[in-house]
Design a protein around this motif. Structure first.
Motif, PDB file in Angstrom:
ATOM      1  N   PHE A  81       0.831  -1.208   0.000  1.00 34.34           N
ATOM      2  CA  PHE A  81       0.000   0.000   0.000  1.00 34.34           C
ATOM      3  C   PHE A  81       0.872   1.267   0.000  1.00 34.34           C
ATOM      4  O   PHE A  81       0.649   2.195  -0.768  1.00 34.34           O
ATOM      5  N   ILE A  82       1.882   1.257   0.919  1.00 34.61           N
ATOM      6  CA  ILE A  82       2.758   2.440   1.030  1.00 34.61           C
ATOM      7  C   ILE A  82       3.479   2.654  -0.306  1.00 34.61           C
ATOM      8  O   ILE A  82       3.566   3.764  -0.834  1.00 34.61           O
ATOM      9  N   GLU A  83       3.983   1.534  -0.842  1.00 34.74           N
ATOM     10  CA  GLU A  83       4.736   1.622  -2.098  1.00 34.74           C
ATOM     11  C   GLU A  83       3.843   2.144  -3.231  1.00 34.74           C
ATOM     12  O   GLU A  83       4.225   3.059  -3.960  1.00 34.74           O
ATOM     13  N   THR A  84       2.625   1.603  -3.327  1.00 32.08           N
ATOM     14  CA  THR A  84       1.721   2.013  -4.412  1.00 32.08           C
ATOM     15  C   THR A  84       1.360   3.488  -4.308  1.00 32.08           C
ATOM     16  O   THR A  84       1.358   4.212  -5.308  1.00 32.08           O
ATOM     17  N   LYS A  85       1.066   3.941  -3.058  1.00 29.16           N
ATOM     18  CA  LYS A  85       0.665   5.346  -2.872  1.00 29.16           C
ATOM     19  C   LYS A  85       1.772   6.272  -3.406  1.00 29.16           C
ATOM     20  O   LYS A  85       1.514   7.200  -4.168  1.00 29.16           O
ATOM     21  N   ASN A  86       3.008   5.978  -3.014  1.00 28.62           N
ATOM     22  CA  ASN A  86       4.117   6.857  -3.429  1.00 28.62           C
ATOM     23  C   ASN A  86       4.422   6.723  -4.916  1.00 28.62           C
ATOM     24  O   ASN A  86       4.776   7.689  -5.576  1.00 28.62           O
ATOM     25  N   ARG A  87       4.277   5.508  -5.421  1.00 24.35           N
ATOM     26  CA  ARG A  87       4.556   5.300  -6.842  1.00 24.35           C
ATOM     27  C   ARG A  87       3.532   6.043  -7.705  1.00 24.35           C
ATOM     28  O   ARG A  87       3.883   6.705  -8.686  1.00 24.35           O
ATOM     29  N   ILE A  88       2.245   5.976  -7.279  1.00 19.35           N
ATOM     30  CA  ILE A  88       1.215   6.671  -8.054  1.00 19.35           C
ATOM     31  C   ILE A  88       1.456   8.178  -8.015  1.00 19.35           C
ATOM     32  O   ILE A  88       1.275   8.888  -9.009  1.00 19.35           O
ATOM     33  N   TYR A  89       1.927   8.659  -6.853  1.00 23.86           N
ATOM     34  CA  TYR A  89       2.242  10.097  -6.748  1.00 23.86           C
ATOM     35  C   TYR A  89       3.306  10.464  -7.794  1.00 23.86           C
ATOM     36  O   TYR A  89       3.154  11.410  -8.559  1.00 23.86           O
ATOM     37  N   LEU A  90       4.382   9.661  -7.840  1.00 23.14           N
ATOM     38  CA  LEU A  90       5.462   9.939  -8.817  1.00 23.14           C
ATOM     39  C   LEU A  90       4.941   9.819 -10.243  1.00 23.14           C
ATOM     40  O   LEU A  90       5.258  10.622 -11.118  1.00 23.14           O
ATOM     41  N   ASN A  91       4.085   8.826 -10.429  1.00 27.26           N
ATOM     42  CA  ASN A  91       3.525   8.576 -11.757  1.00 27.26           C
ATOM     43  C   ASN A  91       2.703   9.759 -12.257  1.00 27.26           C
ATOM     44  O   ASN A  91       2.567   9.984 -13.450  1.00 27.26           O
ATOM     45  N   SER A  92       2.139  10.520 -11.313  1.00 26.63           N
ATOM     46  CA  SER A  92       1.353  11.692 -11.709  1.00 26.63           C
ATOM     47  C   SER A  92       2.221  12.943 -11.779  1.00 26.63           C
ATOM     48  O   SER A  92       2.083  13.748 -12.691  1.00 26.63           O
ATOM     49  N   ILE A  93       3.107  13.098 -10.780  1.00 29.21           N
ATOM     50  CA  ILE A  93       3.849  14.358 -10.670  1.00 29.21           C
ATOM     51  C   ILE A  93       4.898  14.504 -11.779  1.00 29.21           C
ATOM     52  O   ILE A  93       5.134  15.603 -12.282  1.00 29.21           O
ATOM     53  N   ILE A  94       5.520  13.405 -12.187  1.00 32.29           N
ATOM     54  CA  ILE A  94       6.586  13.512 -13.206  1.00 32.29           C
ATOM     55  C   ILE A  94       5.997  13.978 -14.545  1.00 32.29           C
ATOM     56  O   ILE A  94       6.454  14.993 -15.091  1.00 32.29           O
ATOM     57  N   PRO A  95       4.941  13.325 -15.082  1.00 32.90           N
ATOM     58  CA  PRO A  95       4.382  13.850 -16.343  1.00 32.90           C
ATOM     59  C   PRO A  95       3.848  15.267 -16.196  1.00 32.90           C
ATOM     60  O   PRO A  95       3.995  16.089 -17.088  1.00 32.90           O
ATOM     61  N   TYR A  96       3.240  15.562 -15.018  1.00 27.13           N
ATOM     62  CA  TYR A  96       2.718  16.924 -14.798  1.00 27.13           C
ATOM     63  C   TYR A  96       3.864  17.935 -14.885  1.00 27.13           C
ATOM     64  O   TYR A  96       3.760  18.962 -15.561  1.00 27.13           O
ATOM     65  N   THR A  97       4.976  17.635 -14.216  1.00 24.31           N
ATOM     66  CA  THR A  97       6.119  18.562 -14.220  1.00 24.31           C
ATOM     67  C   THR A  97       6.673  18.714 -15.641  1.00 24.31           C
ATOM     68  O   THR A  97       6.998  19.815 -16.068  1.00 24.31           O
ATOM     69  N   LEU A  98       6.758  17.587 -16.346  1.00 25.03           N
ATOM     70  CA  LEU A  98       7.283  17.649 -17.720  1.00 25.03           C
ATOM     71  C   LEU A  98       6.388  18.525 -18.595  1.00 25.03           C
ATOM     72  O   LEU A  98       6.868  19.377 -19.350  1.00 25.03           O
ATOM     73  N   SER A  99       5.057  18.348 -18.459  1.00 26.29           N
ATOM     74  CA  SER A  99       4.124  19.140 -19.270  1.00 26.29           C
ATOM     75  C   SER A  99       4.218  20.612 -18.893  1.00 26.29           C
ATOM     76  O   SER A  99       4.239  21.478 -19.765  1.00 26.29           O
ATOM     77  N   LYS A 100       4.244  20.881 -17.587  1.00 28.91           N
ATOM     78  CA  LYS A 100       4.291  22.269 -17.118  1.00 28.91           C
ATOM     79  C   LYS A 100       5.548  22.960 -17.651  1.00 28.91           C
ATOM     80  O   LYS A 100       5.497  24.067 -18.174  1.00 28.91           O
ATOM     81  N   ASN A 101       6.684  22.258 -17.529  1.00 32.18           N
ATOM     82  CA  ASN A 101       7.941  22.869 -17.993  1.00 32.18           C
ATOM     83  C   ASN A 101       7.923  23.121 -19.496  1.00 32.18           C
ATOM     84  O   ASN A 101       8.401  24.146 -19.963  1.00 32.18           O
ATOM     85  N   ALA A 102       7.339  22.167 -20.232  1.00 36.89           N
ATOM     86  CA  ALA A 102       7.290  22.337 -21.690  1.00 36.89           C
ATOM     87  C   ALA A 102       6.372  23.502 -22.063  1.00 36.89           C
ATOM     88  O   ALA A 102       6.682  24.289 -22.960  1.00 36.89           O
ATOM     89  N   PHE A 103       5.252  23.634 -21.345  1.00 38.61           N
ATOM     90  CA  PHE A 103       4.307  24.725 -21.611  1.00 38.61           C
ATOM     91  C   PHE A 103       4.987  26.075 -21.348  1.00 38.61           C
ATOM     92  O   PHE A 103       4.934  26.992 -22.164  1.00 38.61           O
TER      93      PHE A 103
END
Ligand code: ATP
Length: 588
Positions: A81-103
């Protein structure tokens, strides 16, 4: 899978994306490590359960080992559970950061870098690349990491049970390695081809949609539909090939795994019959071998997984490496000291070329003093808009300098500098928002100012007649308003901004004669205190201005008052006569 130096640099940059989240990554790894340790113990407990509990008819031990197994399983799942919660966070934040920076980067990129690409191409490329890079933090990557932990543990488990059987398992590894390497190479080639085709298709699509009017006019629809079908077919074919390669990978993995299982059963049964292995040990061995063989594929597949990510990441980082404008105090240096003082613009021997092949401006020098209205005239392509582009700092002179009150414009904070200039050109962009928002551009302005500016531009009556007046939405790039109305809205926008310098680049090109006369009067009188640069060939405007700069093939050939130029400069005289003839013909 071999990576060249460039690939390695890209992988480094991908890993660098995780730097701000190092704590989360560590927590995930620790959870995985503990889970792997627990997984190691479970087959041993099952072995005891079978040998000392079930086969020995010891009910008490059977229950103890069952409960121990259950407890370990619960701990492992809790960590999951702990691993999944943190992994999903990274899975969302990394693409978000990449998109934001590109924009952010797209909005702040140098015009030169943006010119090579069309908008549809940029949107498609970034969307796709971010999606691909984002896959680095999906479950399969972390599965590989946890598999490595499990594999090491599983290998120790195998050795502890029987080294001969272990050898059988390990012998299979090189076969799988050779196959994965071949498949990954093929997959990389296909994926690169797919990316290129997709990019070309996006460029074609954007270009076609933008030129829909011309397509209708020239009857090009069938040709364009044909190209669309061809482009899509090529993409479908590549997709099928990639799907087949994926299936081949899955096939080889499944078959080799089954071969290993069969060998273990045959050899293991022999050892059981010889009494050198217990039944519990055989089953524990089978479980451990799945820990080892499963990850063998996954680990060898690391390269296979990166194969899809690297080309996208390379393209994304290339885009992000395109030069940006110098925003921010630290790069744009000082605040402009003469903000409230008079402004003097000086071009000092300015030369410029967009590409190495062609010189566009050649040692252009002139001065515009506070309150002066200066016009630039010249044939198409003589470099008039380029002079403005350099003033707006969209491009940098190749040599020479542009000065504002004696200060090189490049040393002034860019945001502050641009706020001193308002531009109205014939191709101003209107956002898909209300007329009011298009005029104020989200700055706070009182209603009175808006009404005054709108009246001065001669668009007040048009707005009053609209059902929703100032709240009427103009449509994408002002498709709901005419060319002239669009220019008037853009002029009102410039008036509201109240900046010191006004640039009018064919700003009244789409005006009707009545509106033009009114606006010319307004430019001449009401804007008397503003410094203005005007690109126009209309004598009605040229006779108002302080001086006219005559440009020919990027060089200034004359500077003077309209009347003087009409008398002394043949080329200027011809230009004015041509304009009059053009106007007369239009009137007919
Ligand atoms: N982004 C660009 N990249 C490469 N060349 C360009 C670019 N923009 C303009 N040019 C070239 O620079 C030359 C000058 O263009 P510019 O737009 O400054 O001329 P202009 O005098 O304003 O023309 P017009 O009267 O047609 O608006 C032209 O030959 C044009 O093809």
């Amino acid at each position: 899978m071999k990576f060249n130096n460039e690939d390695k640099k890209v992988i480094k940059r991908i890993l660098y994306l995780f730097k701000p989240y190092i704590k989360k990554v560590t927590l995930i790894l620790v959870c995985m490590l503990i889970s792997a340790g627990i997984s190691m113990m479970i087959p041993r407990i099952s072995q005891q359960l079978m040998d000392r509990g079930l086969l020995a008819h010891n009910y008490k031990l059977l229950i103890i080992f069952t409960l121990a197994g259950l407890a370990l399983l619960l701990i492992e799942q809790g960590l999951g559970f702990i691993e999944t919660k943190n992994r999903i966070y990274l899975n969302s934040i990394i693409p978000y950061t990449l998109s934001k920076n590109a924009f952010k980067h797209t909005l702040r990129m140098k015009m030169q870098s943006l010119n090579d690409t069309n908008t549809a191409e940029i949107m498609s490329t970034i969307g796709m690349d971010v999606g691909n890079i984002g896959r680095i933090c999906d479950s399969s990557t972390f599965y590989i990491l946890s598999s490595i932990f499990k594999m090491v543990g599983g290998f120790i488990g195998l050795l502890l049970i029987d080294w001969r059987l272990t050898l059988m398992v390990v012998v299979i590894v090189p076969f799988r390695y050779i196959l994965v390497k071949y498949i990954a190479k093929k997959r990389k080639q296909l994926f690169e081809e797919y990316l290129k085709l997709n990019k070309d298709f996006a460029a074609f699509y954007g270009d076609t949609v933008s030129g829909v009017k011309e397509i209708k006019l020239w009857g090009l629809d069938r040709i364009k539909i044909g190209k669309f079908i061809k482009g899509q077919r090529e993409l479908i074919n590549i997709n099928i090939k990639m799907g087949l390669i994926d299936k081949l990978n899955e096939f080889s993995e499944t078959v080799l795994f089954q071969v290993i299982m069969d060998v273990i059963y045959i050899m293991g049964a022999y050892l059981v019959f010889q009494n050198s292995l217990t039944i519990g040990e055989l089953f524990a061995f089978i479980t451990y071998s799945s820990y080892v063989t499963g990850p063998i594929s996954a680990i060898l597949n690391i390269g296979y997984n990166f194969v899809n990510i690297i080309p996208s990441a390379k393209r994304y980082f290339d885009y992000m490496d395109r030069e940006g404008e110098p925003y921010g105090r630290n790069r744009g240096t000082e605040s402009f000291a003469g903000k409230d003082s008079e402004v003097v613009i000086t071009y000092e021997d300015v030369s410029f070329s967009y590409t190495n092949e062609k010189q566009i401006l050649d040692k252009v020098s002139f001065e515009i003093r506070e309150g002066e209205k200066v016009a630039i005239v010249g044939a198409n392509g003589s470099g008039k808009s380029t002079i403005i582009n350099l003033l707006l700092r969209f491009y940098q002179p190749t040599s020479g300098k542009i000065l504002l009150n004696g200060i090189d414009i490049n040393s002034i904070d860019l945001r502050e500098y641009r706020s001193m200039i308002s531009v109205v050109s014939q191709d101003m962009y209107l956002f898909n928002a209300s007329i009011k928002e298009n005029i104020t551009l989200n700055t706070k302005t009182n209603e009175l100012n808006i009404h005054k500016a709108v009246k001065e531009c001669g668009i007040d009556k048009f707005i009053e007649k609209l059902p929703e007046k100032y709240e009427t939405v103009v449509g994408k790039n002002g498709t709901g308003v005419s060319g002239g109305e669009k220019q008037k809205i853009a002029l009102a926008r410039a008036i509201i901004r109240a900046s010191k310098i006004l640039v009018l680049d064919e700003a009244t090109a789409n005006y009707d004669m009545e509106s033009e006369a009114a606006v010319n009067k307004f430019i001449g009188k009401e804007l008397s205190r503003k410094t203005a640069i005007i690109i126009s060939h209309k004598p009605d405007i040229l006779k108002y201005v302080s001086k006219v700069i005559v440009l020919e093939n990027g060089s200034i050939v004359d500077i003077g008052k309209h009347n003087d130029l009409c008398m002394r400069n043949e080329q200027y005289k011809k230009m004015m006569e041509a304009h009059e003839t053009f106007k007369d013909n239009q009137a007919i």
